[in-house]
Design a protein around this motif. Structure first.
Motif, mmCIF file in Angstrom:
data_model
loop_
_atom_site.group_PDB
_atom_site.id
_atom_site.type_symbol
_atom_site.label_atom_id
_atom_site.label_comp_id
_atom_site.label_asym_id
_atom_site.label_seq_id
_atom_site.Cartn_x
_atom_site.Cartn_y
_atom_site.Cartn_z
ATOM 1 N N PHE A 321 0.830 -1.206 0.000
ATOM 2 C CA PHE A 321 0.000 0.000 0.000
ATOM 3 C C PHE A 321 0.867 1.260 0.000
ATOM 4 C CE2 PHE A 321 -2.952 -3.024 2.240
ATOM 5 C CZ PHE A 321 -3.854 -3.121 1.206
ATOM 6 N N LYS A 322 1.916 1.240 0.813
ATOM 7 C CA LYS A 322 2.820 2.397 0.854
ATOM 8 C C LYS A 322 3.498 2.590 -0.492
ATOM 9 C CE LYS A 322 3.901 4.604 3.867
ATOM 10 N NZ LYS A 322 3.362 5.943 4.250
ATOM 11 N N ARG A 323 3.944 1.492 -1.085
ATOM 12 C CA ARG A 323 4.618 1.566 -2.377
ATOM 13 C C ARG A 323 3.689 2.121 -3.462
ATOM 14 N NH1 ARG A 323 5.285 -3.540 -3.129
ATOM 15 N NH2 ARG A 323 3.791 -3.681 -4.847
ATOM 16 N N ALA A 324 2.405 1.797 -3.351
ATOM 17 C CA ALA A 324 1.424 2.275 -4.332
ATOM 18 C C ALA A 324 1.072 3.745 -4.140
ATOM 19 C CB ALA A 324 0.161 1.424 -4.257
ATOM 20 N N GLY A 325 1.481 4.332 -3.016
ATOM 21 C CA GLY A 325 1.232 5.752 -2.787
ATOM 22 C C GLY A 325 0.327 6.080 -1.625
ATOM 23 N N ALA A 326 -0.129 5.064 -0.885
ATOM 24 C CA ALA A 326 -1.021 5.329 0.246
ATOM 25 C C ALA A 326 -0.275 6.024 1.376
ATOM 26 C CB ALA A 326 -1.636 4.025 0.747
ATOM 27 N N ASP A 327 -0.920 7.026 1.948
ATOM 28 C CA ASP A 327 -0.357 7.707 3.113
ATOM 29 C C ASP A 327 -0.674 6.972 4.401
ATOM 30 O OD1 ASP A 327 0.699 10.359 1.940
ATOM 31 O OD2 ASP A 327 -1.315 10.227 1.117
ATOM 32 N N GLY A 328 -1.665 6.090 4.375
ATOM 33 C CA GLY A 328 -2.036 5.323 5.548
ATOM 34 C C GLY A 328 -2.960 4.196 5.156
ATOM 35 N N ILE A 329 -3.147 3.252 6.099
ATOM 36 C CA ILE A 329 -3.925 2.051 5.816
ATOM 37 C C ILE A 329 -4.852 1.756 6.983
ATOM 38 C CG2 ILE A 329 -3.830 -0.393 5.206
ATOM 39 C CD1 ILE A 329 -0.532 1.147 5.139
ATOM 40 N N LEU A 330 -6.121 1.528 6.693
ATOM 41 C CA LEU A 330 -7.023 0.952 7.684
ATOM 42 C C LEU A 330 -6.829 -0.550 7.636
ATOM 43 C CD1 LEU A 330 -8.615 3.608 6.428
ATOM 44 C CD2 LEU A 330 -10.419 2.789 7.938
ATOM 45 N N THR A 331 -6.425 -1.136 8.758
ATOM 46 C CA THR A 331 -6.133 -2.561 8.770
ATOM 47 C C THR A 331 -6.412 -3.168 10.135
ATOM 48 O OG1 THR A 331 -4.400 -4.243 8.478
ATOM 49 C CG2 THR A 331 -3.686 -2.057 9.237
ATOM 50 N N TYR A 332 -6.979 -4.370 10.122
ATOM 51 C CA TYR A 332 -7.228 -5.113 11.356
ATOM 52 C C TYR A 332 -5.928 -5.661 11.944
ATOM 53 C CZ TYR A 332 -11.811 -4.722 9.260
ATOM 54 O OH TYR A 332 -12.945 -4.210 8.689
ATOM 55 N N PHE A 333 -4.866 -5.596 11.175
ATOM 56 C CA PHE A 333 -3.552 -6.015 11.675
ATOM 57 C C PHE A 333 -2.875 -4.933 12.513
ATOM 58 C CE2 PHE A 333 -3.466 -8.818 7.746
ATOM 59 C CZ PHE A 333 -3.491 -10.019 8.437
ATOM 60 N N ALA A 334 -3.474 -3.757 12.634
ATOM 61 C CA ALA A 334 -2.804 -2.603 13.242
ATOM 62 C C ALA A 334 -2.153 -2.908 14.589
ATOM 63 C CB ALA A 334 -3.768 -1.428 13.360
ATOM 64 N N PRO A 335 -2.852 -3.500 15.570
ATOM 65 C CA PRO A 335 -2.186 -3.729 16.868
ATOM 66 C C PRO A 335 -1.045 -4.728 16.763
ATOM 67 C CG PRO A 335 -4.369 -4.732 16.842
ATOM 68 C CD PRO A 335 -4.280 -3.886 15.606
ATOM 69 N N LYS A 336 -1.207 -5.754 15.934
ATOM 70 C CA LYS A 336 -0.134 -6.738 15.769
ATOM 71 C C LYS A 336 1.110 -6.086 15.161
ATOM 72 C CE LYS A 336 1.807 -10.853 15.465
ATOM 73 N NZ LYS A 336 1.203 -11.889 14.593
ATOM 74 N N VAL A 337 0.906 -5.270 14.144
ATOM 75 C CA VAL A 337 2.024 -4.592 13.493
ATOM 76 C C VAL A 337 2.694 -3.631 14.465
ATOM 77 C CG1 VAL A 337 2.658 -2.997 11.651
ATOM 78 C CG2 VAL A 337 1.037 -4.835 11.195
ATOM 79 N N ALA A 338 1.895 -2.869 15.198
ATOM 80 C CA ALA A 338 2.452 -1.917 16.159
ATOM 81 C C ALA A 338 3.272 -2.628 17.232
ATOM 82 C CB ALA A 338 1.331 -1.097 16.797
ATOM 83 N N GLU A 339 2.798 -3.771 17.686
ATOM 84 C CA GLU A 339 3.541 -4.533 18.686
ATOM 85 C C GLU A 339 4.871 -5.052 18.114
ATOM 86 O OE1 GLU A 339 0.609 -7.420 19.704
ATOM 87 O OE2 GLU A 339 -0.355 -6.150 21.222
#
Length: 345
Positions: A321-339
């Motif tokens: 998503f970042k590579r495609a140009g997104a400035d941010g992503i809504l994702t259910y993985f958010a807490p796992k990624v943050a951890e």
């Protein structure tokens, strides 16, 4: 090797001559070098965490089609918001699973100032957390037919729905929503919402428009989570976008930006990376992607079966998503990624 094939006899010098000194693998040889030349970065600042809220107290119930995702009561949503703030996640997005007894043909519960979304927003804001609140402006969690608008026969009434959505947005802003997220795909709703917010003193509330929301097969687990799978009558192709279209996404986003959207979104995410890229290149405004429930469920299921490395696939999908140009992503993985990021992964 067949005797008819002349084997290669290239020396290192021959290879140097062939390559002209250009060896792309040099920059990939070490971890520090790969980090040094990396073109895109994924950080916790890129994440928005969607939460599903249900009635009750102390409730945490699993969503069967979304492993690891739960529907939570308002008090538990506050705890999740506190967790998100500790992890540095900038924003959470609140979605309701409304009691079926409260759903009717026109989505009246959307205009109840004490509905699940408004109650969750007030409760979270009372904690004084350094986190943004995003809310969903649409009628599907509140209608008995499961559609995003007021329905007459088989038709979704655009203008009557827009009036309802504008009033819904004001109630959410009054409850503490920082970002209003219209996901309905009605014509003119951004202009109506912006005007109504401004007239009610909410000029600082941002609008993240679901500008390119496709009539996708990837929404099934989400509808399970908010309880609309069983109630949906027909489909949403008369107002959500045809997956075959790209130029239409440009026109939709252009209209939304002109009408007052501060940020735009593409939904779903991974199957529509080309749309993310086109919108970002065309408008250069904050552009987001929603890694929807079906995308999440596929990665979870494949990981659980040992078919892929789940964590690597999760991070790779978000980097896409970042590579495609997104400035941010809504994702259910958010807490796992943050951890993972907090642990230095």
């Amino acid at each position: 090797m067949s005797s008819h094939i002349r084997p290669a006899s290239l020396t290192p010098k021959d290879m140097d001559d062939l390559l002209g000194g250009r060896r792309m693998r040099r920059n990939r040889r070490t971890d520090w070098s790969r980090r040094l030349v990396r073109e895109n970065q994924l950080t916790v600042d890129d994440l928005i965490w969607p939460l599903f809220v249900v009635a009750g107290t102390g409730v945490r119930e699993a969503v069967p089609s979304m492993p690891g995702v739960e529907r939570v009561s308002v008090d538990e949503a506050v705890r999740d918001a506190e967790k998100a703030a500790r992890l540095g996640i900038p924003t959470i997005a609140v979605f309701p699973n409304t009691d079926p007894d409260l759903r009717d043909p026109i989505g009246s519960e959307a205009l109840n100032e004490n509905n699940l979304v408004c109650s969750a927003c007030r409760a979270i804001k009372q904690e004084g957390l350094n986190i943004g609140l995003m809310t969903d402006v649409a009628l599907d969690p509140y209608t008995s037919h499961g559609h995003d608008g007021v329905m007459e026969g088989d038709a979704i009434l655009n203008d009557e729905t827009v009036v309802q959505l504008a009033n819904q947005a004001v109630l959410q802003a009054h409850a503490g929503a920082d970002i209003i997220g219209p996901s309905d795909m009605m014509d003119g709703r951004i202009a109506a919402i912006r005007q109504t917010l401004d007239e009610n003193g909410f000029r600082d509330q941002q609008i993240m428009s679901y500008s390119a929301k496709y009539a996708s097969a990837f929404y099934g687990p989400f509808r399970d989570a908010v309880g609309t799978n069983a109630t949906l009558i027909g489909d949403k192709r008369t107002y959500q976008m045809d997956p075959a279209n790209t130029d239409e996404a440009i026109r939709e986003a252009e209209l939304d930006i002109h009408e007052g959207a501060d940020m735009i979104m593409v939904k779903p995410g991974m199957p529509y990376l080309d749309i993310v890229r086109r919108l970002k290149d065309t408008f250069s405004v904050p552009t987001f992607a929603y890694q929807v429930s079906g995308e999440f469920a596929m990665i979870e299921a494949a990981g659980a079966n040992g078919w892929i490395d789940k964590d690597r696939a999760m991070l790779e999908s978000l980097m896409a998503f970042k590579r495609a140009g997104a400035d941010g992503i809504l994702t259910y993985f958010a807490p796992k990624v943050a951890e993972l990021f907090q642990r230095g992964a």
